[in-house]
Design a protein around this motif. Structure first.
Motif, PDB file in Angstrom:
ATOM      1  N   ASN A 298      -2.122   3.630  -9.378  1.00 37.16           N
ATOM      2  CA  ASN A 298      -0.956   2.808  -9.724  1.00 37.16           C
ATOM      3  C   ASN A 298      -0.048   2.591  -8.513  1.00 37.16           C
ATOM      4  OD1 ASN A 298      -1.724   2.481 -12.395  1.00 37.16           O
ATOM      5  ND2 ASN A 298      -0.663   4.330 -13.069  1.00 37.16           N
ATOM      6  N   ILE A 299       0.032   3.598  -7.646  1.00 43.00           N
ATOM      7  CA  ILE A 299       0.820   3.418  -6.418  1.00 43.00           C
ATOM      8  C   ILE A 299       0.152   2.383  -5.521  1.00 43.00           C
ATOM      9  CG2 ILE A 299       1.603   4.579  -4.317  1.00 43.00           C
ATOM     10  CD1 ILE A 299       1.938   7.125  -5.976  1.00 43.00           C
ATOM     11  N   HIS A 300      -1.179   2.440  -5.423  1.00 45.71           N
ATOM     12  CA  HIS A 300      -1.906   1.439  -4.625  1.00 45.71           C
ATOM     13  C   HIS A 300      -1.611   0.030  -5.118  1.00 45.71           C
ATOM     14  CE1 HIS A 300      -5.179   4.702  -3.771  1.00 45.71           C
ATOM     15  NE2 HIS A 300      -4.030   4.971  -3.187  1.00 45.71           N
ATOM     16  N   LYS A 301      -1.544  -0.113  -6.440  1.00 51.01           N
ATOM     17  CA  LYS A 301      -1.382  -1.447  -7.022  1.00 51.01           C
ATOM     18  C   LYS A 301       0.060  -1.945  -6.964  1.00 51.01           C
ATOM     19  CE  LYS A 301      -5.103  -1.110 -10.470  1.00 51.01           C
ATOM     20  NZ  LYS A 301      -5.381  -1.139 -11.923  1.00 51.01           N
ATOM     21  N   HIS A 302       0.988  -1.069  -7.304  1.00 56.17           N
ATOM     22  CA  HIS A 302       2.344  -1.538  -7.598  1.00 56.17           C
ATOM     23  C   HIS A 302       3.424  -1.002  -6.651  1.00 56.17           C
ATOM     24  CE1 HIS A 302       0.440  -2.891 -11.253  1.00 56.17           C
ATOM     25  NE2 HIS A 302       0.136  -1.647 -11.599  1.00 56.17           N
ATOM     26  N   ALA A 303       3.097  -0.048  -5.783  1.00 61.30           N
ATOM     27  CA  ALA A 303       4.130   0.535  -4.915  1.00 61.30           C
ATOM     28  C   ALA A 303       3.553   0.819  -3.533  1.00 61.30           C
ATOM     29  CB  ALA A 303       4.688   1.806  -5.544  1.00 61.30           C
ATOM     30  N   LEU A 304       2.873  -0.183  -2.988  1.00 65.46           N
ATOM     31  CA  LEU A 304       2.124   0.002  -1.743  1.00 65.46           C
ATOM     32  C   LEU A 304       3.004   0.443  -0.585  1.00 65.46           C
ATOM     33  CD1 LEU A 304      -0.427  -0.293  -0.040  1.00 65.46           C
ATOM     34  CD2 LEU A 304       0.059  -2.743   0.143  1.00 65.46           C
ATOM     35  N   HIS A 305       4.185  -0.133  -0.457  1.00 64.34           N
ATOM     36  CA  HIS A 305       5.015   0.091   0.728  1.00 64.34           C
ATOM     37  C   HIS A 305       6.099   1.137   0.499  1.00 64.34           C
ATOM     38  CE1 HIS A 305       2.955  -3.269   2.492  1.00 64.34           C
ATOM     39  NE2 HIS A 305       3.341  -4.071   1.521  1.00 64.34           N
ATOM     40  N   THR A 306       5.913   2.005  -0.471  1.00 65.50           N
ATOM     41  CA  THR A 306       6.909   3.047  -0.736  1.00 65.50           C
ATOM     42  C   THR A 306       6.345   4.411  -0.358  1.00 65.50           C
ATOM     43  OG1 THR A 306       6.158   3.430  -3.003  1.00 65.50           O
ATOM     44  CG2 THR A 306       7.805   1.708  -2.677  1.00 65.50           C
ATOM     45  N   LYS A 307       7.225   5.375  -0.268  1.00 65.21           N
ATOM     46  CA  LYS A 307       6.802   6.742   0.006  1.00 65.21           C
ATOM     47  C   LYS A 307       6.427   7.434  -1.299  1.00 65.21           C
ATOM     48  CE  LYS A 307       9.558   7.406   4.208  1.00 65.21           C
ATOM     49  NZ  LYS A 307      10.575   8.248   4.895  1.00 65.21           N
ATOM     50  N   ALA A 308       5.348   8.162  -1.247  1.00 63.95           N
ATOM     51  CA  ALA A 308       4.860   8.858  -2.443  1.00 63.95           C
ATOM     52  C   ALA A 308       4.642  10.325  -2.124  1.00 63.95           C
ATOM     53  CB  ALA A 308       3.566   8.224  -2.924  1.00 63.95           C
ATOM     54  N   ARG A 309       4.526  11.106  -3.182  1.00 66.94           N
ATOM     55  CA  ARG A 309       4.237  12.528  -3.001  1.00 66.94           C
ATOM     56  C   ARG A 309       3.433  13.027  -4.190  1.00 66.94           C
ATOM     57  NH1 ARG A 309      10.337  14.052  -3.890  1.00 66.94           N
ATOM     58  NH2 ARG A 309      10.410  14.384  -6.157  1.00 66.94           N
ATOM     59  N   VAL A 310       2.626  14.028  -3.909  1.00 68.80           N
ATOM     60  CA  VAL A 310       1.825  14.692  -4.932  1.00 68.80           C
ATOM     61  C   VAL A 310       2.143  16.177  -4.849  1.00 68.80           C
ATOM     62  CG1 VAL A 310      -0.482  15.253  -5.738  1.00 68.80           C
ATOM     63  CG2 VAL A 310      -0.008  12.973  -4.817  1.00 68.80           C
TER      64      VAL A 310
END
Length: 379
Positions: A298-310
């Motif tokens: 979902n991050i790949h699709k809808h939040a490509l240019h944001t910072k993410a964390r797992v």
């Protein structure tokens, strides 16, 4: 609607009834010595014709035939009517009363035909014989009725069991199709989204050096090849003729960590906070893998240019906590379609593992998928 275990009308039975009564009528005619005996034979023939309507009007027709039979004294009609009523009536009291009527209808001719020359013993013997004949006919009819009803109940139960088995098989097929569709979604959505991201990076950055282009192209080829291989293994289950085969791939805990590295290679800014020190059971690892995979997809699709964390937190005997979150994007759009079954699929997986999952915006401006799954203590 016919009652369960009710007699079924068959042509051969009707022919047999007419034949038996017909033989008796013929014998009466051949041995007749007076007009009264001719009259008895004619009445017996009429009563035999009335018996053809016993299937629909038996509650009142059969007792009436018995009463009229006291005038013709046909032994065949006495037995047939008693048996026919006993095999149809569900009330033992009514069967007993009709049997009493049958004995009375047979006793009247016995008393009338016995002259003064016949002793009382002969009359008693005639009545006893009538009682025995009626009792035998009634008992046979009740046995036939009980047996027919038992067989009908067994047949009905067999049909219900067959229907239930068919419904269970259909439900199992639907569950298996859903399981396969979920596996295909997990594989295709994640891997193809990576391919789209990598190809998009090549399209946007036209001034990349040849080595960088070759590296990205190799990553695209590797990702696509892996997706095709995993998809082929899933589709192989559909062609399996044996027992249920495990769906492949079956990820381990190391694959969970590898998911984050793959997303980094695709250009996603994602940080991994791994606080797991103990070995994670494979069933729990597979569920965690799907949760992280769907969150990153979902991050790949809808939040490509944001910072993410797992974030991965937990230990045996407590709970495994999985958090996949990203900063909410502003004005970002995507051309990648959504299957609208990813989150629903992992909700089912987590619930099956005894855990809970939530997803949605948080107060600090992020979108978070958070799963809490029991982590049993290994023995």
């Amino acid at each position: 609607m016919e009652e369960l275990g009710a007699p079924v009308r068959r042509i051969w039975q009707e022919v047999l009834v007419l034949a038996v009564v017909g033989i008796e009528v013929v014998l009466l005619v051949l041995t007749a010595t007076s007009p009264g005996e001719w009259w008895r034979a004619g009445l017996a023939a009429l009563l035999a014709g009335a018996l053809m309507f016993r299937h629909r009007h038996w509650p009142w027709l059969l007792p009436l035939v018995l009463a009229l039979n006291s005038l013709s004294w046909s032994l065949a009609i006495l037995i047939i009517v008693t048996y026919a009523y006993a095999t149809r009536s569900s009330s033992r009291l009514r069967t007993f009363l009709v049997s009493v009527l049958a004995v009375a209808s047979g006793a009247v001719p016995v008393a009338a035909l016995q002259g003064p020359a016949i002793s009382t013993t002969g009359t008693v013997m005639g009545l006893v014989l009538t009682v025995l004949v009626v009792a035998a006919a009634a008992a046979t009819g009740m046995y036939t009725s009980t047996r027919r009803m038992l067989l009908a109940q067994l047949h009905k139960r067999a049909e219900q069991a067959e229907t239930g088995q068919a419904a269970a098989e259909e439900q199992a097929r639907r569950a298996e199709r859903t399981r396969i569709a979920r596996e295909m979604h997990d594989i295709v959505a994640h891997k193809i989204s990576l391919v789209a991201l990598q190809a998009g990076a090549l399209e946007v950055n036209s001034d990349l050096e040849r080595a960088q282009v070759e590296q990205s192209a190799a990553l695209i080829r590797q990702t696509a090849t892996t997706a095709l291989s995993e998809l082929r293994e899933v589709l192989g289950v559909l062609r399996s003729d044996g027992e249920e085969a495990p769906l492949m791939p079956q990820p381990t805990w190391e694959d969970v960590r590898r998911l984050v590295e793959t997303s980094k290679d695709a250009g996603i800014t994602v940080d991994l906070f791994d606080f797991i020190d103990d070995p994670v059971p494979d069933p729990l690892a597979r569920t965690a893998y799907r949760v992280v995979q769907e969150g990153l997809t979902n991050i790949h699709k809808h939040a490509l240019h944001t910072k993410a964390r797992v974030a991965l937190i937990g230990e045996p005997g407590t709970e495994l906590i999985i958090e996949v979150s990203n900063v909410l994007p502003k004005g970002f759009t995507t051309d990648l379609p959504g299957a609208r079954m990813g989150l629903s699929g992992i909700e089912t997986r987590v619930a099956h593992a005894g855990g809970t999952i939530t997803s949605g915006p948080t107060d600090d401006g992020r979108f978070e998928v958070r799963a809490v799954i029991p982590w049993p203590t290994t023995t």
